[in-house]
Design a protein around this motif. Sequence first.
Motif, PDB file in Angstrom:
ATOM      1  N   HIS A 189       0.824  -1.225   0.000  1.00  0.00           N
ATOM      2  CA  HIS A 189       0.000   0.000   0.000  1.00  0.00           C
ATOM      3  C   HIS A 189       0.854   1.269   0.000  1.00  0.00           C
ATOM      4  N   TYR A 190       2.162   1.155   0.322  1.00  0.00           N
ATOM      5  CA  TYR A 190       3.008   2.337   0.242  1.00  0.00           C
ATOM      6  C   TYR A 190       3.140   2.840  -1.197  1.00  0.00           C
ATOM      7  N   LEU A 191       3.063   1.925  -2.151  1.00  0.00           N
ATOM      8  CA  LEU A 191       3.161   2.357  -3.553  1.00  0.00           C
ATOM      9  C   LEU A 191       1.913   3.115  -3.986  1.00  0.00           C
ATOM     10  N   GLY A 192       0.844   2.988  -3.196  1.00  0.00           N
ATOM     11  CA  GLY A 192      -0.371   3.742  -3.501  1.00  0.00           C
ATOM     12  C   GLY A 192      -0.322   5.150  -2.931  1.00  0.00           C
ATOM     13  N   LYS A 193       0.697   5.452  -2.131  1.00  0.00           N
ATOM     14  CA  LYS A 193       0.754   6.781  -1.507  1.00  0.00           C
ATOM     15  C   LYS A 193       1.265   7.803  -2.530  1.00  0.00           C
ATOM     16  N   GLU A 194       0.562   8.912  -2.545  1.00  0.00           N
ATOM     17  CA  GLU A 194       0.868   9.967  -3.511  1.00  0.00           C
ATOM     18  C   GLU A 194       2.332  10.410  -3.438  1.00  0.00           C
ATOM     19  N   ASP A 233      -4.529  -4.892  17.752  1.00  0.00           N
ATOM     20  CA  ASP A 233      -5.251  -6.169  17.844  1.00  0.00           C
ATOM     21  C   ASP A 233      -4.687  -7.203  16.868  1.00  0.00           C
ATOM     22  N   ARG A 234      -3.406  -7.020  16.463  1.00  0.00           N
ATOM     23  CA  ARG A 234      -2.827  -7.946  15.490  1.00  0.00           C
ATOM     24  C   ARG A 234      -1.708  -8.779  16.109  1.00  0.00           C
ATOM     25  N   ALA A 235      -1.846  -9.025  17.427  1.00  0.00           N
ATOM     26  CA  ALA A 235      -0.762  -9.711  18.137  1.00  0.00           C
ATOM     27  C   ALA A 235      -0.396 -11.033  17.479  1.00  0.00           C
ATOM     28  N   ARG A 245      10.044  -7.993   8.909  1.00  0.00           N
ATOM     29  CA  ARG A 245       9.147  -8.521   7.878  1.00  0.00           C
ATOM     30  C   ARG A 245       7.978  -7.577   7.611  1.00  0.00           C
ATOM     31  N   ASP A 246       7.486  -6.944   8.675  1.00  0.00           N
ATOM     32  CA  ASP A 246       6.251  -6.159   8.574  1.00  0.00           C
ATOM     33  C   ASP A 246       6.451  -4.845   7.797  1.00  0.00           C
ATOM     34  N   MET A 247       7.574  -4.209   7.986  1.00  0.00           N
ATOM     35  CA  MET A 247       7.760  -2.876   7.380  1.00  0.00           C
ATOM     36  C   MET A 247       8.969  -2.767   6.453  1.00  0.00           C
ATOM     37  N   ASN A 250       9.139  -4.842   2.815  1.00  0.00           N
ATOM     38  CA  ASN A 250       8.209  -4.401   1.780  1.00  0.00           C
ATOM     39  C   ASN A 250       8.200  -2.887   1.645  1.00  0.00           C
ATOM     40  N   HIS A 251       7.528  -2.209   2.587  1.00  0.00           N
ATOM     41  CA  HIS A 251       7.284  -0.773   2.393  1.00  0.00           C
ATOM     42  C   HIS A 251       8.580   0.045   2.278  1.00  0.00           C
ATOM     43  N   LEU A 252       9.488  -0.148   3.233  1.00  0.00           N
ATOM     44  CA  LEU A 252      10.684   0.706   3.199  1.00  0.00           C
ATOM     45  C   LEU A 252      11.615   0.315   2.056  1.00  0.00           C
ATOM     46  N   GLY A 350       9.902   1.912  13.482  1.00  0.00           N
ATOM     47  CA  GLY A 350       9.587   1.462  14.826  1.00  0.00           C
ATOM     48  C   GLY A 350       8.149   1.698  15.192  1.00  0.00           C
ATOM     49  N   LYS A 351       7.664   0.835  16.053  1.00  0.00           N
ATOM     50  CA  LYS A 351       6.313   0.996  16.602  1.00  0.00           C
ATOM     51  C   LYS A 351       6.401   1.634  17.971  1.00  0.00           C
ATOM     52  N   ARG A 352       5.284   2.220  18.383  1.00  0.00           N
ATOM     53  CA  ARG A 352       5.149   2.845  19.704  1.00  0.00           C
ATOM     54  C   ARG A 352       6.261   3.864  19.965  1.00  0.00           C
ATOM     55  N   ILE A 388       6.661  11.901   3.423  1.00  0.00           N
ATOM     56  CA  ILE A 388       5.681  11.012   2.781  1.00  0.00           C
ATOM     57  C   ILE A 388       4.333  11.097   3.488  1.00  0.00           C
ATOM     58  N   GLN A 389       4.371  11.175   4.827  1.00  0.00           N
ATOM     59  CA  GLN A 389       3.131  11.262   5.599  1.00  0.00           C
ATOM     60  C   GLN A 389       3.458  11.666   7.032  1.00  0.00           C
ATOM     61  N   PRO A 390       2.525  12.179   7.846  1.00  0.00           N
ATOM     62  CA  PRO A 390       1.164  12.508   7.440  1.00  0.00           C
ATOM     63  C   PRO A 390       1.114  13.758   6.560  1.00  0.00           C
TER      64      PRO A 390
HETATM   65  C1  BG6 Z   1       1.195  -2.221   7.482  1.00  0.00           C
HETATM   66  C2  BG6 Z   1       1.859  -2.894   8.650  1.00  0.00           C
HETATM   67  O1  BG6 Z   1       1.542  -2.852   6.285  1.00  0.00           O
HETATM   68  O2  BG6 Z   1       1.632  -0.869   7.450  1.00  0.00           O
HETATM   69  C3  BG6 Z   1       1.483  -2.199   9.930  1.00  0.00           C
HETATM   70  O3  BG6 Z   1       1.447  -4.249   8.684  1.00  0.00           O
HETATM   71  C4  BG6 Z   1       1.844  -0.738   9.874  1.00  0.00           C
HETATM   72  O4  BG6 Z   1       2.110  -2.799  11.048  1.00  0.00           O
HETATM   73  C5  BG6 Z   1       1.271  -0.128   8.599  1.00  0.00           C
HETATM   74  O5  BG6 Z   1       1.283  -0.105  10.998  1.00  0.00           O
HETATM   75  C6  BG6 Z   1       1.789   1.274   8.425  1.00  0.00           C
HETATM   76  O6  BG6 Z   1       1.093   1.857   7.355  1.00  0.00           O
HETATM   77  P1  BG6 Z   1       0.867   3.428   7.299  1.00  0.00           P
HETATM   78  O7  BG6 Z   1       0.233   3.643   5.962  1.00  0.00           O
HETATM   79  O8  BG6 Z   1      -0.030   3.762   8.462  1.00  0.00           O
HETATM   80  O9  BG6 Z   1       2.210   4.036   7.445  1.00  0.00           O
END
Ligand code: BG6
Length: 524
Positions: A189-194, A233-235, A245-247, A250-252, A350-352, A388-390
């Motif tokens: 979905h990062y590739l969908g970001k403007e 809620d994705r524990a 793997r999560d970020m 793929n996205h980065l 990073g999260k949190r 890139i965001q917000p």
């Molecule tokens: C998802 C991850 O693909 O991207 C999530 O699985 C993450 O853990 C999310 O929070 C981040 O997306 P965005 O668009 O909010 O930066």
Amino acid sequence: MPMTFDEKTRSTSNFFNNKGRCTDDCLIIIFGGSGDLAKRKLFPALGNLLFKKMLPEKFKIIAVGRKPMENKDLLSMGKYTEDFIGHFEYLQTDYSPEGIAKLKAAAEKICKESGIAPNYLFYLAIPPEGYAEVAKALKKGGMVHPPKAANWCRLVVEKPYGKDIESATELNENLLSCFVEKQIYRIDHYLGKEAVQNLLVFRFANSVFEAIWNHHYIEHVQISHSEILGAEDRADYFDQAGLLRDMIQNHLMQIFSLVTMEPPVSLSADAIRDEKVKVLRSLRPLDLATQPPVAIRGQYGPGAIKDKAVGGYRQEKGIRPDSSTETFVAIRMNIDNFRWAGVPFYLRSGKRLGRKGTEVVVTFKKLPKLLFNSRGASLNNNRIVFKIQPQEAILLELTTKNPGQSFELSDTSMNFCYSDHFDTSADAYERLLLDAVLGDPTLFVRSDETELSWKYLDPLLKNWAANAMGDKFPNYAAGSEGPAEAAGVLTPGEEPVEWLDFAKYDNICAPIEPGNPSTPSPKA
Ligand code: BG6
């Protein structure tokens, strides 16, 4: 009167007929139709596309799920018109031969009754363990049209796309035994970001920067993603996956490819993806024995976000109390090709953490210590910051002269804020869903791309899996900037390098609401 972007697109695109809708009728068949992704993202995106009259004249959405469901529960997370509800149907079925036969019969009935050509867009919004099973069931059940058939069919697959190189390769093999590559749309979905797409335009539509986009002028690049959310809620998924793997995989790494790829020979999907693949092939393999380390991991402990105390990762619902899963990664990457030799790329996510933001910062080399920086003063590096965001923005950090007799210098910035020029930004899922309906795979990930990025990260994944962190986790507090160890991946050049203070870019521009991708009317 000047044409809007939308009108221009429609008048120049083969995809749209003269009513401004995509030409091909289709059934959009969403597996996992009662799930969170469908309810939270896919149905609202389709609702908006219909409202903007961007979907085909004749189409239906079939949400497929195992549980009995009511429309009022399925459509609880968006505002839907009667028109949308008329195009929407829920089908309770499973992926057994009988279940798929039921789907096929329903699809054929809808197509016949509504005069819809049987083009099928299958969307797998289900847990990844089910991807191969559904693909095979569709193939066996006779729902996969051969690539040259009169009607098309496409398969959209969500991430996670495998969990390591072996599983990703196996998944590709399984999907490719049912569909051909050009029928498979792997979503990132990062590739969908403007602002991510704008990286391509910035680089390849502006002559001033391409000439300096290389190791002669660029000192290093940082790509940073920081979010306030935790595992939420994705524990179940996250505690198995972890942040690498999560970020990062793929996205980065997608952002990284767009920043570093060579100019494509055309804007065709394959020309762009060929260049992304080439740069991934040029990555220097990760040397886990090298110092400073190429990568570090972190996990959040208790802390405070906006003055509110929050617990640590290991205290969250569904997380193993001794979990070694990383919620933070910082990694140094190098590309061994002519353009990028010697330029480190630092990625971190990073999260949190204390703020939400995704940025790419290109730091240019300093000028020789001669003129203005020869007298004890040290000039700062020029930088280009892609927000890139917000907020979506491009900032160019410069040194300028203070008004007055002497040559006193200040750091200043030329800012391009999307919000100053455009009213709206496209929602990533809307953009990607529409592209899948239109049959444009440019913003989707090809099989070789995913395999290369898994292959690159594989030694690290294996090393981390074999070395639990135990008492070394948690190593950063919720609400902080992440673990102190993150500085360890930065390699000093002639001068020390630091992670940039990305928070300082937060209030330069106003964020813009995701809205209508078709009318980014330039402000007067
Ligand atoms: C998802 C991850 O693909 O991207 C999530 O699985 C993450 O853990 C999310 O929070 C981040 O997306 P965005 O668009 O909010 O930066």
